[in-house]
Design a protein around this motif. Structure first.
Motif, PDB file in Angstrom:
ATOM      1  N   MET A   1       0.723  -1.252   0.134  1.00  0.00           N
ATOM      2  CA  MET A   1       0.125  -0.139   0.047  1.00  0.00           C
ATOM      3  C   MET A   1       0.955   1.323   0.110  1.00  0.00           C
ATOM      4  O   MET A   1       1.301   1.676   0.911  1.00  0.00           O
ATOM      5  CB  MET A   1      -0.855  -0.043   1.150  1.00  0.00           C
ATOM      6  CG  MET A   1      -2.020  -0.936   1.078  1.00  0.00           C
ATOM      7  SD  MET A   1      -3.065  -0.671   2.707  1.00  0.00           S
ATOM      8  CE  MET A   1      -3.841  -2.225   2.837  1.00  0.00           C
ATOM      9  N   ARG A   4      -0.805   7.848  -0.523  1.00  0.00           N
ATOM     10  CA  ARG A   4      -0.976   8.672  -1.363  1.00  0.00           C
ATOM     11  C   ARG A   4      -1.283   9.810  -0.853  1.00  0.00           C
ATOM     12  O   ARG A   4      -2.020  10.151   0.015  1.00  0.00           O
ATOM     13  CB  ARG A   4      -2.171   8.237  -2.273  1.00  0.00           C
ATOM     14  CG  ARG A   4      -1.872   6.933  -3.240  1.00  0.00           C
ATOM     15  CD  ARG A   4      -2.841   6.499  -3.935  1.00  0.00           C
ATOM     16  NE  ARG A   4      -3.419   7.882  -4.638  1.00  0.00           N
ATOM     17  CZ  ARG A   4      -2.841   8.483  -5.631  1.00  0.00           C
ATOM     18  NH1 ARG A   4      -1.785   7.756  -5.923  1.00  0.00           N
ATOM     19  NH2 ARG A   4      -3.238   9.486  -6.233  1.00  0.00           N
ATOM     20  N   ALA A   5      -1.100  11.004  -1.923  1.00  0.00           N
ATOM     21  CA  ALA A   5      -1.278  12.534  -1.208  1.00  0.00           C
ATOM     22  C   ALA A   5      -2.703  12.733  -1.568  1.00  0.00           C
ATOM     23  O   ALA A   5      -3.474  12.261  -2.391  1.00  0.00           O
ATOM     24  CB  ALA A   5      -0.562  13.435  -2.338  1.00  0.00           C
ATOM     25  N   ILE A  67     -16.558   5.637   0.009  1.00  0.00           N
ATOM     26  CA  ILE A  67     -15.948   4.391  -0.420  1.00  0.00           C
ATOM     27  C   ILE A  67     -17.270   3.207  -0.224  1.00  0.00           C
ATOM     28  O   ILE A  67     -17.823   3.480   0.490  1.00  0.00           O
ATOM     29  CB  ILE A  67     -14.783   3.856   0.466  1.00  0.00           C
ATOM     30  CG1 ILE A  67     -13.552   5.025   0.331  1.00  0.00           C
ATOM     31  CG2 ILE A  67     -14.470   2.671   0.310  1.00  0.00           C
ATOM     32  CD1 ILE A  67     -12.594   5.021   1.142  1.00  0.00           C
ATOM     33  N   GLN A  80     -13.386  -0.583   9.719  1.00  0.00           N
ATOM     34  CA  GLN A  80     -12.160  -1.215   9.288  1.00  0.00           C
ATOM     35  C   GLN A  80     -11.586  -0.635   7.921  1.00  0.00           C
ATOM     36  O   GLN A  80     -10.686  -0.179   7.694  1.00  0.00           O
ATOM     37  CB  GLN A  80     -11.900  -2.546   9.327  1.00  0.00           C
ATOM     38  CG  GLN A  80     -10.537  -3.159   9.035  1.00  0.00           C
ATOM     39  CD  GLN A  80      -9.422  -2.461   9.987  1.00  0.00           C
ATOM     40  OE1 GLN A  80      -9.797  -2.703  11.120  1.00  0.00           O
ATOM     41  NE2 GLN A  80      -8.617  -2.117   9.483  1.00  0.00           N
ATOM     42  N   THR A  81     -12.685  -0.674   6.993  1.00  0.00           N
ATOM     43  CA  THR A  81     -12.158  -0.173   5.709  1.00  0.00           C
ATOM     44  C   THR A  81     -12.024   1.463   5.792  1.00  0.00           C
ATOM     45  O   THR A  81     -11.035   1.923   5.014  1.00  0.00           O
ATOM     46  CB  THR A  81     -13.603  -0.238   4.586  1.00  0.00           C
ATOM     47  OG1 THR A  81     -13.821  -1.764   4.643  1.00  0.00           O
ATOM     48  CG2 THR A  81     -13.205   0.234   3.261  1.00  0.00           C
ATOM     49  N   SER A  84      -8.808   1.896   7.351  1.00  0.00           N
ATOM     50  CA  SER A  84      -7.491   1.295   6.555  1.00  0.00           C
ATOM     51  C   SER A  84      -7.250   2.539   5.478  1.00  0.00           C
ATOM     52  O   SER A  84      -6.111   2.874   5.211  1.00  0.00           O
ATOM     53  CB  SER A  84      -7.970   0.108   5.610  1.00  0.00           C
ATOM     54  OG  SER A  84      -7.991  -0.851   6.579  1.00  0.00           O
ATOM     55  N   TYR A  85      -8.517   3.077   4.768  1.00  0.00           N
ATOM     56  CA  TYR A  85      -8.397   4.272   3.925  1.00  0.00           C
ATOM     57  C   TYR A  85      -7.624   5.272   4.535  1.00  0.00           C
ATOM     58  O   TYR A  85      -6.747   5.965   3.769  1.00  0.00           O
ATOM     59  CB  TYR A  85      -9.672   4.571   3.242  1.00  0.00           C
ATOM     60  CG  TYR A  85      -9.670   5.839   2.451  1.00  0.00           C
ATOM     61  CD1 TYR A  85      -9.429   5.497   1.195  1.00  0.00           C
ATOM     62  CD2 TYR A  85      -9.951   7.105   3.022  1.00  0.00           C
ATOM     63  CE1 TYR A  85      -9.407   6.904   0.251  1.00  0.00           C
ATOM     64  CE2 TYR A  85      -9.845   8.255   2.132  1.00  0.00           C
ATOM     65  CZ  TYR A  85      -9.472   7.981   0.683  1.00  0.00           C
ATOM     66  OH  TYR A  85      -9.506   9.038  -0.070  1.00  0.00           O
ATOM     67  N   GLU A  88      -3.715   5.243   5.288  1.00  0.00           N
ATOM     68  CA  GLU A  88      -2.760   5.365   4.382  1.00  0.00           C
ATOM     69  C   GLU A  88      -2.607   6.757   3.357  1.00  0.00           C
ATOM     70  O   GLU A  88      -1.853   6.924   2.399  1.00  0.00           O
ATOM     71  CB  GLU A  88      -2.998   4.126   3.532  1.00  0.00           C
ATOM     72  CG  GLU A  88      -4.268   4.087   2.615  1.00  0.00           C
ATOM     73  CD  GLU A  88      -4.549   2.933   1.453  1.00  0.00           C
ATOM     74  OE1 GLU A  88      -4.453   1.854   2.158  1.00  0.00           O
ATOM     75  OE2 GLU A  88      -4.511   2.951   0.302  1.00  0.00           O
ATOM     76  N   ARG A  89      -3.443   7.513   3.904  1.00  0.00           N
ATOM     77  CA  ARG A  89      -3.411   8.834   3.397  1.00  0.00           C
ATOM     78  C   ARG A  89      -2.161   9.488   3.923  1.00  0.00           C
ATOM     79  O   ARG A  89      -1.966   9.476   5.058  1.00  0.00           O
ATOM     80  CB  ARG A  89      -4.508   9.906   3.625  1.00  0.00           C
ATOM     81  CG  ARG A  89      -5.989   9.276   3.274  1.00  0.00           C
ATOM     82  CD  ARG A  89      -6.193   9.089   1.702  1.00  0.00           C
ATOM     83  NE  ARG A  89      -5.835   7.702   1.509  1.00  0.00           N
ATOM     84  CZ  ARG A  89      -6.003   7.079   0.218  1.00  0.00           C
ATOM     85  NH1 ARG A  89      -6.012   7.718  -0.569  1.00  0.00           N
ATOM     86  NH2 ARG A  89      -5.883   5.989   0.196  1.00  0.00           N
ATOM     87  N   ALA A  90      -1.545  10.208   3.045  1.00  0.00           N
ATOM     88  CA  ALA A  90      -0.119  11.177   3.517  1.00  0.00           C
ATOM     89  C   ALA A  90      -0.720  12.122   4.483  1.00  0.00           C
ATOM     90  O   ALA A  90      -1.855  12.967   4.307  1.00  0.00           O
ATOM     91  CB  ALA A  90       0.552  11.730   2.307  1.00  0.00           C
TER      92      ALA A  90
END
Lengths: 234, 130
Positions: A1, A4-5, A67, A80-81, A84-85, A88-90
């Motif tokens: 993963m 991502r910006a 989402i 959880q989704t 998780s999203y 992982e965002r910057a």
């Protein structure tokens, strides 16, 4: 993963925070909840858990990042989704979990965030039992107190309210979370997993607003049997 | 004396409950299940060829008839089967959840990648933080 910006417009409020909302068939209320949140939080992500009433479209129109689960998986899975999203965002420092039905107050979320920032806490749990503002009614109180008792027995933590959807997680705490319980038992599971991270936590008094709408959807006594069963059975 | 069959049945039920709460699926469980299936077939064949044997065992265990013993055994086996079926379905639904989550997250990443490309094409500044 790969991280991502996420473009954040200038002057946005709380750009290092993601609000995560699990969403299932709340079309009548979700628009208002998101519009209010957007005044204080630039980043709001809604996880539409297979709604059949067009909730997803309403959330998107109100300005949330949407989402969509291809099928209905349960609130824990949606949470959880979203986590998780968000993690992982910057640039994410904090994740706020918020219920879709409008039972939480944004002032409480802001207060919890302030507490987490000032004390460098891993987690702030919202609790409706630290003051007398919330009156859940006796049946609900029995369910919630049973849930807290089970949670405290399982985790060794001393919480006063286990099934409160309003929480603030630091990104470190969020990385330690991998919810397997798709249904309501996730609220206890999240506490168990946070306990394992050994990060400092506190409770924060919040008010839960029981609207007629949320009352009609509230947890029944029988559902607490389900929660117990899911937790005990491996 | 019915003591022996009582001990056996209660033990069987307790072990079923322990299985429900504790264990997770593994290769050794599968092997044990297969051995039990083979044993059940062998016992079945023996019981069919020598029907008196079952009654004899039943008497020795303190059960009236062979048919009763068979029924008791069947109840325990049914419970074990239910539990193991339940566990299988939980495992399957967790797999489905993980799969559906990855699908949803992949879709989100794709949407953002497309938005990034569109922003680049239109000459807007690249979002920072990458």
């Amino acid at each position: 993963m790969t991280p991502r910006a996420k473009p954040v417009s200038g002057g946005a409020k709380n750009p290092d925070v993601w609000v995560v909302i699990p969403l299932y068939n709340e079309a009548p209320v979700i628009g208002g909840v998101i519009e209010e949140l957007k005044r204080e939080f630039a980043n709001v992500v809604c996880v539409d858990d297979g709604s059949t009433d067009g909730s997803g479209a309403v959330a998107k129109a109100a300005g949330a990042r949407l989402i969509t689960h291809p099928i209905n998986l349960g609130q824990g899975a949606a949470l959880q989704t979203g986590i998780s999203y968000a993690r992982e965002r910057a640039g994410t420092e904090y994740i706020v979990t918020f219920d879709a039905d409008g039972q939480h107050r944004i002032e409480d979320a802001l207060g919890m965030l302030k507490l987490a920032r000032s004390k460098k806490l891993g987690v702030v749990f919202g609790s409706r039992f630290l003051d007398n503002r919330t009156n859940p009614g006796w049946a609900k109180k029995v369910v919630l107190k049973t849930a807290v008792w089970v949670t405290n027995q399982t985790t060794g933590m001393k919480l006063t309210d286990a099934h409160n959807g309003l929480r603030v997680l630091s990104v470190d705490a969020a990385r330690g979370i991998n919810l397997q319980q798709d249904r309501m038992a996730h609220a206890t599971e999240i506490v168990v997993q946070i306990g394992r991270t050994k990060l400092p936590w506190e409770e924060f008094p919040v008010e839960v607003i029981y609207t007629d709408y949320s009352k009609a959807k509230g947890q029944s006594l029988l559902n607490s049997v389900n929660i117990l069963f899911d937790l005990i059975v491996n | 004396m019915t003591l022996w069959i009582q001990i056996l049945l209660v033990l069987g039920l307790i072990l079923t409950a322990v299985y429900l709460v504790r264990s997770t699926p593994s290769a050794s469980h599968q092997a044990i299940r297969r051995i039990l299936v083979i044993l059940a077939v062998l016992v079945g064949v023996v019981a069919v060829i020598w029907p008196g044997l079952l009654s004899g065992i039943a008497h020795a265990l303190g059960v009236g008839r062979g048919a009763d013993l068979l029924l008791y055994g069947l109840v325990v086996v049914f419970l074990v089967e239910s539990v193991s079926n339940y566990k299988r379905s939980v495992t399957a639904s967790r797999t489905t959840s993980a799969l559906a989550r990855e699908l949803a997250l992949t879709e989100a990443r794709l949407e953002e990648a497309i938005a990034d490309v569109a922003a680049l094409k239109s000459g807007a500044p690249k979002p920072k933080g990458k």
